[in-house]
Design a protein around this motif. Structure first.
Motif, PDB file in Angstrom:
ATOM      1  N   ARG A 169      45.132  46.577  53.937  1.00 17.71           N
ATOM      2  CA  ARG A 169      44.030  47.222  53.192  1.00 17.71           C
ATOM      3  C   ARG A 169      44.185  48.467  52.464  1.00 17.71           C
ATOM      4  N   VAL A 174      41.022  49.226  49.802  1.00 16.93           N
ATOM      5  CA  VAL A 174      39.647  48.769  50.429  1.00 16.93           C
ATOM      6  C   VAL A 174      39.450  49.140  51.884  1.00 16.93           C
ATOM      7  N   GLU A 178      35.437  46.388  54.219  1.00 13.72           N
ATOM      8  CA  GLU A 178      34.984  45.740  53.056  1.00 13.72           C
ATOM      9  C   GLU A 178      35.460  44.147  52.739  1.00 13.72           C
ATOM     10  N   TYR A 180      36.680  41.083  50.657  1.00 14.30           N
ATOM     11  CA  TYR A 180      37.313  40.970  49.615  1.00 14.30           C
ATOM     12  C   TYR A 180      37.936  39.422  49.296  1.00 14.30           C
ATOM     13  N   SER A 212      31.772  38.911  42.507  1.00 17.10           N
ATOM     14  CA  SER A 212      31.771  40.346  42.769  1.00 17.10           C
ATOM     15  C   SER A 212      30.399  40.968  43.305  1.00 17.10           C
ATOM     16  N   ALA A 215      31.490  40.769  47.183  1.00 15.43           N
ATOM     17  CA  ALA A 215      32.681  41.119  47.560  1.00 15.43           C
ATOM     18  C   ALA A 215      33.493  41.836  46.345  1.00 15.43           C
ATOM     19  N   THR A 216      34.732  42.574  47.254  1.00 14.08           N
ATOM     20  CA  THR A 216      35.527  43.292  46.153  1.00 14.08           C
ATOM     21  C   THR A 216      36.554  41.906  45.545  1.00 14.08           C
ATOM     22  N   PHE A 218      39.818  40.580  43.728  1.00 15.14           N
ATOM     23  CA  PHE A 218      41.130  40.974  43.101  1.00 15.14           C
ATOM     24  C   PHE A 218      41.502  39.727  42.508  1.00 15.14           C
ATOM     25  N   TYR A 236      45.337  42.172  41.158  1.00 18.40           N
ATOM     26  CA  TYR A 236      46.346  42.246  42.279  1.00 18.40           C
ATOM     27  C   TYR A 236      47.561  42.754  41.933  1.00 18.40           C
ATOM     28  N   ALA A 250      41.958  38.650  53.659  1.00 19.01           N
ATOM     29  CA  ALA A 250      40.870  38.332  52.658  1.00 19.01           C
ATOM     30  C   ALA A 250      39.976  37.402  53.163  1.00 19.01           C
TER      31      ALA A 250
END
Length: 369
Positions: A169, A174, A178, A180, A212, A215-216, A218, A236, A250
């Motif tokens: 992380r 992140v 958080e 993702y 988005s 969540a964040t 990648f 990523y 994740a």
């Protein structure tokens, strides 16, 4: 002993890396023959595996004719390196391993997954002394075909060999809590991907924008074609060797490619695969769906909406982890099996009783309806 291994893709590097380490630690000589394709040599360098490059794999405008020309140009180097190394056993898949074994009069072990029959398997099967594949494999490849409980990913994601990096992380940037998502877009440039289509460009953009909101995001874009500058996502960009650490942490993986869906599912991360135009039925995906670890979708809106549903479900992560622990406890540590098969020079009869018991002759199984 001298063990020759073919690792032609990043997935092959992961498949063999623990077995190679253990064989070298035991004093055996190992050589990995590889080609320049994607991040294959980057991974070999990262894991300190002994390798030599026999050629490149061009993906632009790929076809069977181009594959044949490429193969012919690479066989000279493969033959030279194989004869120089003089192996006791050869591991791989496809014509590369078959050719090396035939030229050096060495037993050949093919390690396969559950894919439809194709050119690679057709030309290599007659030269194999031992074929290993997951129990979910639907094809019968002859008297020397044996199956095991698990997947080829069990060589590197089995709980006995995989421990996630606790710092992933921090590396990703992140926060500890958080959420993702990893989104993987397939380049669809391999021979078996010819004429297949995954997420369309407009679907890629819509998926990123919708995910988005929760969540964040990648993005791992195998084709390296997406411009993310105006999209709410980050590329990523960790070393490819850390992708499994990122997957394990994740909240969700969404992809139109297969291997990473298998990997995420075995790590206990909700894993959703968009089929696109791929209408093949794969035993591995069906098995992971049955275990409640992966889901497949033919419709784009369905995979998008299901992804959002999971991201807004606070209990999803715990459910997946519980299913994973129950499921993987019964799977084979494939690296253990590969080491023993190497030491037996591909002879099933020479294996220890426990290892031999972990393998089932495919031909003796009851037909699958």
């Amino acid at each position: 002993m001298r063990i020759l291994v073919f690792a032609n893709t990043p997935a092959h590097v992961h498949l063999y890396r623990h077995a190679v380490d253990r064989l070298e630690d035991a004093g055996h000589d190992v050589l990995v023959l590889t080609r320049e394709y994607a991040c294959t040599t980057d991974l070999l360098e990262f894991f300190g595996m002994p390798y030599r490059v026999y050629g490149e794999h061009e993906t632009d405008g790929y076809s069977m004719a181009k594959f044949a020309r490429e193969l012919g140009g690479q066989f000279y180097t493969i033959g030279r390196e194989a004869l120089r190394f003089d192996p006791d056993v050869v591991f791989g898949r496809g014509p590369y391993a078959a050719y090396a074994g035939t030229l050096t009069r060495t037993p050949v072990v093919l390690v396969l997954d559950d894919e439809p029959g194709d050119f690679n398997h057709t030309v290599s099967r007659p030269f194999a002394d031992c074929i290993l594949s997951p129990a979910v494999t639907r094809r019968d490849l002859g008297d020397d075909h044996y199956t095991f409980a698990g997947f080829k990913e069990c060589a590197y994601l089995h709980p006995d060999v995989f421990e996630p990096d606790a710092n992933v992380r921090e590396f990703l940037g992140v926060d500890p809590d958080e959420p993702y998502v990893l989104v993987r877009f397939n380049a669809l440039d391999a021979l078996h991907d010819t004429d297949l289509e995954g997420f369309r460009p407009e679907q890629r953009r819509d998926l990123i924008e919708r995910l988005s909101e929760h969540a964040t995001v990648f993005v791992s874009d195998e084709g390296d074609e997406m411009d993310l500058s105006e999209l709410p996502a980050r590329p990523y960009d960790l070393h490819p060797a850390m992708i499994h650490d990122a997957m394990a942490e994740a909240d969700l993986l969404v992809a139109d490619t297969g291997t990473m869906v298998n990997e995420a599912a075995l790590l206990g991360t909700p894993a959703f695969r968009f089929r696109g135009t791929d209408d093949h039925e794969y035993g591995e995906f069906q098995e992971l769906e049955r275990a409640g670890l992966a889901e497949q979708f033919d419709d784009y809106a369905a995979v998008r909406d299901r992804s959002i549903e999971i991201l807004t479900d606070d209990g999803a992560g715990e459910r997946w982890e519980r299913r994973r622990q129950e499921y993987v406890a019964e799977l084979v540590n494939l690296s253990d099996l590969l080491v023993e098969v190497a030491l037996s020079r591909g002879s099933i009869d020479r294996l220890s009783s426990p290892t031999r018991g972990a393998l089932q002759p495919k031909r003796r199984e009851q037909p699958q309806l």
